[in-house]
Design an enzyme around this catalytic site. Structure first.
Site, PDB file in Angstrom:
ATOM      1  CG  HIS A 335      57.804   2.407  75.272  1.00 18.41           C
ATOM      2  ND1 HIS A 335      58.977   2.126  74.611  1.00 18.41           N
ATOM      3  CD2 HIS A 335      56.805   2.069  74.411  1.00 18.41           C
ATOM      4  CE1 HIS A 335      58.704   1.638  73.417  1.00 18.41           C
ATOM      5  NE2 HIS A 335      57.387   1.587  73.265  1.00 18.41           N
ATOM      6  CD  GLU A 336      52.818   2.431  74.557  1.00 20.78           C
ATOM      7  OE1 GLU A 336      52.374   3.045  73.561  1.00 20.78           O
ATOM      8  OE2 GLU A 336      53.363   1.313  74.478  1.00 20.78           O
ATOM      9  CG  HIS A 339      55.457   5.347  70.768  1.00 18.48           C
ATOM     10  ND1 HIS A 339      56.448   5.105  69.845  1.00 18.48           N
ATOM     11  CD2 HIS A 339      55.276   4.173  71.434  1.00 18.48           C
ATOM     12  CE1 HIS A 339      56.847   3.846  69.944  1.00 18.48           C
ATOM     13  NE2 HIS A 339      56.162   3.264  70.900  1.00 18.48           N
ATOM     14  CD  GLU A 367      57.656   0.234  69.752  1.00 16.99           C
ATOM     15  OE1 GLU A 367      57.730   0.038  70.996  1.00 16.99           O
ATOM     16  OE2 GLU A 367      56.719   0.852  69.221  1.00 16.99           O
TER      17      GLU A 367
END
Length: 427
Positions: A335-336, A339, A367
């Site tokens: 997920h990070e 970004h 997100e």
């Protein structure tokens, strides 16, 4: 008719008094709006006393109640601390606290041999006194938050001595950054001419980028211990995942966050070809000091929680801060990394120079996009379980008032993220 008469009277006042009144009105309007939103969310905490049906399979009633009470306590604290802050600010304005502090800083400069022409020096003394005042008036609130609220709900790991030493160190480090940067900014404003605001904006942007770059390498280690993630399966899998999306990973660190709090986190930093990942030890199930302490206290070997028969051991195991398994840690990092791959970090920096509410709305969208990116990496199932565990470990409350959430939450509520992940979760 009375309101119009009041507005006419205000308009007839001298310009400086109109500005002064406008500042007070604006400040209290924002405060009342924020309080209105907080009360809407507080009503959710009070009335939602049972696990919603859609969360019944992923959250037990005990954890839900703990989360609810934690958020209620934080909401109460936020109300009183916010009210105090607003009243303090109003009194400072009404009784001329800022002009008084400016005159006081001028007297201090005079004692040191600096006359009125040294306005930048006087400004720095003013900043020092203002931040010292703020630190002292905020200290009781910070103490209460740490040693009453966080302690009550099992998050605080600090002693009073550590807390005070840390507070002093933070103040000193802040001054070492704030004063030189402020002096340069004031000098730019002084010599900038008609376009000083452009030069000042560019300067603050550059400073922001520099601070983001050096924070983890030079500032954060002054407060917490950073150690390289040991060689092993987790590190290898992190490196493989980073390589698969061309993320220029150079180092992976574990930060000893457990000496402050049992809250968990992870982040990456760095520019260009020098990226680093930082994992809190509380995030890692096998690395957490908190888990090791519980295992030692209960006389158990790691990962043999089912061998104990006493009620005491069962209670310790039940209340253990789980953290995440390696697969779930990789999902969170997926997920990070989403970004980064989707350019969210740079976009956030740019948008933050525009409007904070727009940034909140955009951040929520980011997100969901980063969650979707983790799905594409095949991590949907593990991210799903990791989000549940992290929410449980941090006593996050999964139900939110829609208006409060939209205004305040840069991360969407847990339920919305789980529903988005569930649609295409691997089974």
């Amino acid at each position: 008719m009375g309101m119009w008469a009041l507005l006419d009277a205000l308009w007839e006042m001298p310009a400086e008094k109109r500005i002064f009144g406008a500042v007070l009105v604006f400040s209290w309007t924002v405060y009342l709006w924020e309080t209105f939103l907080a009360q809407r969310q507080r009503r959710i905490y009070k009335t939602t006393t049972h696990v919603p049906p859609e969360l019944g399979q992923i959250m037990d009633s005990e954890t839900f109640e703990k989360s609810r009470l934690y958020q209620l306590d934080k909401s109460t604290f936020s109300f009183w601390s916010g009210l105090y802050s607003e009243i303090e600010g109003t009194l400072i304005l009404l009784f001329g606290g800022i002009p008084y502090l400016w005159r006081l800083s001028g007297r201090f400069c005079g004692y040191a041999g600096f006359g009125p022409e040294y306005e930048i020096t006087q400004s720095l003394v003013f900043l020092l006194l203002a931040t010292l005042f703020s630190a002292l008036t905020g200290l009781p609130w910070s103490l209460y938050n740490t040693f009453v609220i966080e302690e009550k709900h099992g998050f605080n790991q600090q002693t009073l001595g550590f807390f005070m030493k840390d507070a002093i160190k933070k103040f000193v480090v802040t001054q070492c950054i704030l004063l030189p940067v402020s002096s340069l900014l004031l000098y730019i404003i002084k010599i900038g001419g008609d376009y000083f605001f452009i030069y000042a904006w560019l300067f603050t942007l550059v400073v922001s980028l520099v601070l983001v770059t050096i924070y983890a390498d030079y500032i954060a280690p002054l407060f917490d211990k950073f150690t390289p993630l040991p060689e092993g399966k987790l590190k290898e899998e992190i490196e493989v995942m980073a390589k698969s999306i061309d993320f220029p990973l150079t180092k992976v660190y574990v930060v000893e966050g457990s000496k402050r709090s049992s809250h968990s986190n992870a982040y990456f930093y760095g520019f260009f070809k020098n990226k680093r990942i930082v994992l809190f030890d509380t995030l890692l199930e096998e690395y957490s000091v908190l888990n090791k302490d519980i295992q030692e206290d209960s006389g158990m070997e790691p990962r043999k929680e089912d061998e104990g028969n006493s009620e005491e051991i069962k209670a310790k195991v039940k209340n253990k801060k789980q953290g995440c398994k390696n697969e779930e840690v990789l999902a969170v990092l997926g997920h990070e990394l989403g970004h980064w791959k989707l350019g969210h970090t740079v976009k956030n920096i740019i948008i933050s120079q525009v409007l904070s509410f727009c940034l909140t709305v955009l951040s929520r969208r980011f997100e969901f996009q980063a969650d979707a990116f983790a799905k594409k990496l095949g991590k949907a199932k593990d991210l799903y379980s990791a989000l549940i565990k992290l929410n449980k470990d941090n006593l996050g409350f999964p139900v939110s008032d829609w208006l409060f959430s939209m205004w305040h939450y840069s991360h969407p509520p847990l339920l919305e993220r789980l529903q988005a992940l569930k649609s295409t979760k691997q089974h």
